[in-house]
Design an enzyme around this catalytic site. Structure first.
Site, short mmCIF file in Angstrom:
data_model
loop_
_atom_site.label_atom_id
_atom_site.label_comp_id
_atom_site.label_asym_id
_atom_site.label_seq_id
_atom_site.Cartn_x
_atom_site.Cartn_y
_atom_site.Cartn_z
N ASN A 9 97.93 22.93 56.91
CA ASN A 9 99.13 23.00 57.76
C ASN A 9 100.32 23.12 56.82
O ASN A 9 100.68 22.16 56.14
CB ASN A 9 99.21 21.72 58.62
CG ASN A 9 100.51 21.65 59.40
OD1 ASN A 9 101.26 22.62 59.47
ND2 ASN A 9 100.78 20.49 59.98
N TRP A 10 100.91 24.30 56.80
CA TRP A 10 102.00 24.55 55.84
C TRP A 10 103.34 23.96 56.31
O TRP A 10 104.30 23.99 55.56
CB TRP A 10 102.15 26.05 55.61
CG TRP A 10 101.09 26.62 54.72
CD1 TRP A 10 100.09 25.94 54.07
CD2 TRP A 10 100.92 28.00 54.36
NE1 TRP A 10 99.33 26.82 53.33
CE2 TRP A 10 99.81 28.08 53.50
CE3 TRP A 10 101.59 29.18 54.69
CZ2 TRP A 10 99.37 29.29 52.96
CZ3 TRP A 10 101.15 30.39 54.16
CH2 TRP A 10 100.05 30.44 53.30
N HIS A 95 101.16 17.70 66.86
CA HIS A 95 101.31 17.13 65.52
C HIS A 95 102.33 15.98 65.58
O HIS A 95 103.32 16.06 66.31
CB HIS A 95 101.77 18.20 64.52
CG HIS A 95 101.67 17.69 63.11
ND1 HIS A 95 102.64 16.90 62.56
CD2 HIS A 95 100.70 17.83 62.18
CE1 HIS A 95 102.27 16.57 61.33
NE2 HIS A 95 101.09 17.12 61.07
N GLU A 97 104.68 15.14 63.74
CA GLU A 97 106.08 15.50 63.47
C GLU A 97 106.73 16.09 64.72
O GLU A 97 107.91 15.87 64.98
CB GLU A 97 106.14 16.46 62.27
CG GLU A 97 105.90 15.70 60.97
CD GLU A 97 105.13 16.44 59.91
OE1 GLU A 97 105.03 17.69 59.98
OE2 GLU A 97 104.60 15.77 59.00
N GLU A 167 95.17 11.92 62.61
CA GLU A 167 96.14 11.83 61.52
C GLU A 167 97.00 10.58 61.74
O GLU A 167 97.98 10.62 62.50
CB GLU A 167 97.05 13.06 61.51
CG GLU A 167 96.32 14.36 61.29
CD GLU A 167 97.26 15.44 60.73
OE1 GLU A 167 96.93 15.99 59.68
OE2 GLU A 167 98.30 15.70 61.33
N GLY A 173 102.04 12.59 54.42
CA GLY A 173 103.08 12.87 53.43
C GLY A 173 103.53 11.64 52.67
O GLY A 173 104.53 11.67 51.95
N SER A 213 97.60 12.75 53.73
CA SER A 213 97.53 12.58 52.27
C SER A 213 96.15 12.93 51.69
O SER A 213 95.69 12.28 50.74
CB SER A 213 97.95 11.17 51.86
OG SER A 213 99.32 10.95 52.19
N GLY A 234 98.24 18.90 54.58
CA GLY A 234 99.60 19.41 54.46
C GLY A 234 99.90 19.82 53.03
O GLY A 234 99.52 20.90 52.57
N GLY A 235 100.55 18.93 52.29
CA GLY A 235 101.05 19.24 50.94
C GLY A 235 100.03 19.90 50.02
O GLY A 235 100.36 20.86 49.33
P1 13P Z 1 99.90 15.66 54.16
O1 13P Z 1 98.54 16.17 53.76
O2 13P Z 1 101.02 16.31 53.39
O3 13P Z 1 99.95 14.17 54.18
O4 13P Z 1 100.12 16.14 55.67
C1 13P Z 1 99.13 15.91 56.60
C2 13P Z 1 99.45 16.64 57.85
O5 13P Z 1 100.39 16.29 58.53
C3 13P Z 1 98.62 17.79 58.21
O6 13P Z 1 98.90 18.21 59.51
#
Ligand code: 13P
Length: 251
Positions: A9-10, A95, A97, A167, A173, A213, A234-235
């Site tokens: 997930n960018w 998600h 966020e 998640e 993050g 993470s 994500g990252g």
């Molecule tokens: P991170 O891997 O950066 O913690 O993000 C996870 C995420 O929100 C994937 O949707």
């Protein structure tokens, strides 16, 4: 046996040109994944969806969100027909966020899941508790409500097309990944809720990923585990080097 899924997930990262640069030279990775029965996916920004779709093959390209209506006065939104037109057949829904910053409720997530399934598209439905909920022992209650409302009253033949991602919000993050024990416990709890709603066959066929993470250093502890069907990253999905390391650690 369910196959494994590695999904990036960018979020709000990478311009179109940067997405194109990522897409170039991805074919070896895609081949490696498919030879080990691993499904790869990436959810880039809306602007890079078409670029990735045109310049990759054998990889699921998903949007990070979609509206449940097809058109109308909804500034800043995109719809299912818009995605279909450019060959996109999957979308992240709910998600954390978007739940936090964009008022994405369980009820809205449900409408989006219904709309995607009507078009035979794949919803990647995210669930998870906040730090406060985790500390108050409310994880299962929160996640159960997210699942029961999000997946309410669907055709059971469609439910196994959904990918669920657990998640925990406190792990996203933050570098504080949930322990494998927590991830396993919540994921098997989610599978039990799905079983209660749609029966054992559906529960056994639905894919449930862990996200939060995940890095090359810890992915194997999650994915070499039969209960966890993959990772939403994500990252660590942002560079080809790291994405390919993630894959190599799980095959
Ligand atoms: P991170 O891997 O950066 O913690 O993000 C996870 C995420 O929100 C994937 O949707």
């Amino acid at each position: 046996m369910r196959n494994k899924i590695l999904f990036g997930n960018w979020k709000m990262n990478k311009t179109n040109a940067e997405a194109l640069e990522f897409a170039n030279g991805l074919s070896d990775l895609v081949e490696l994944a498919s030879s080990h029965n691993v499904v790869l996916g990436i959810a880039p920004s809306y602007l890079a969806l078409e670029t990735l779709k045109k310049h990759t093959s054998g990889i699921v390209i998903a949007s990070q969100n979609v509206h449940y209506l097809d058109h109308g006065a909804y500034t800043g939104e995109i719809s299912v027909p818009m995605l279909k037109e450019i060959g996109i057949n999957a979308s992240i829904i709910g998600h954390s966020e978007r739940r936090t910053y964009d008022n994405e409720t369980n009820e809205k997530c449900h409408l989006k899941i219904v709309r995607l399934l009507q078009e035979n598209m794949i919803p990647l439905y995210c669930v998870g508790e906040t730090l406060e909920q985790f500390e108050n022992g409310l994880t299962k209650e929160v996640v159960e409500e997210q699942i029961r409302i999000g997946l309410n009253n669907l055709d059971s033949a469609d439910v196994s097309k959904i990918i669920i991602a657990y998640e925990p919000v406190w792990s996203i993050g933050t570098g504080k990944n949930a322990s494998v024990e927590i991830a396993r416990e919540v994921i098997s709890f989610i599978r039990n809720v799905v079983e209660d709603m749609y029966g054992l066959n559906v529960a056994n066929s639905i894919h449930i990923l862990y996200g939060g993470s995940v890095k090359p250093e810890n992915i194997d502890s999650y994915l070499l585990n039969d209960d966890i069907d993959g990772a939403l990253v994500g990252g660590a999905s942002l560079t080809k080097e790291s994405f390919s390391l993630l894959l190599k650690k799980i095959i």
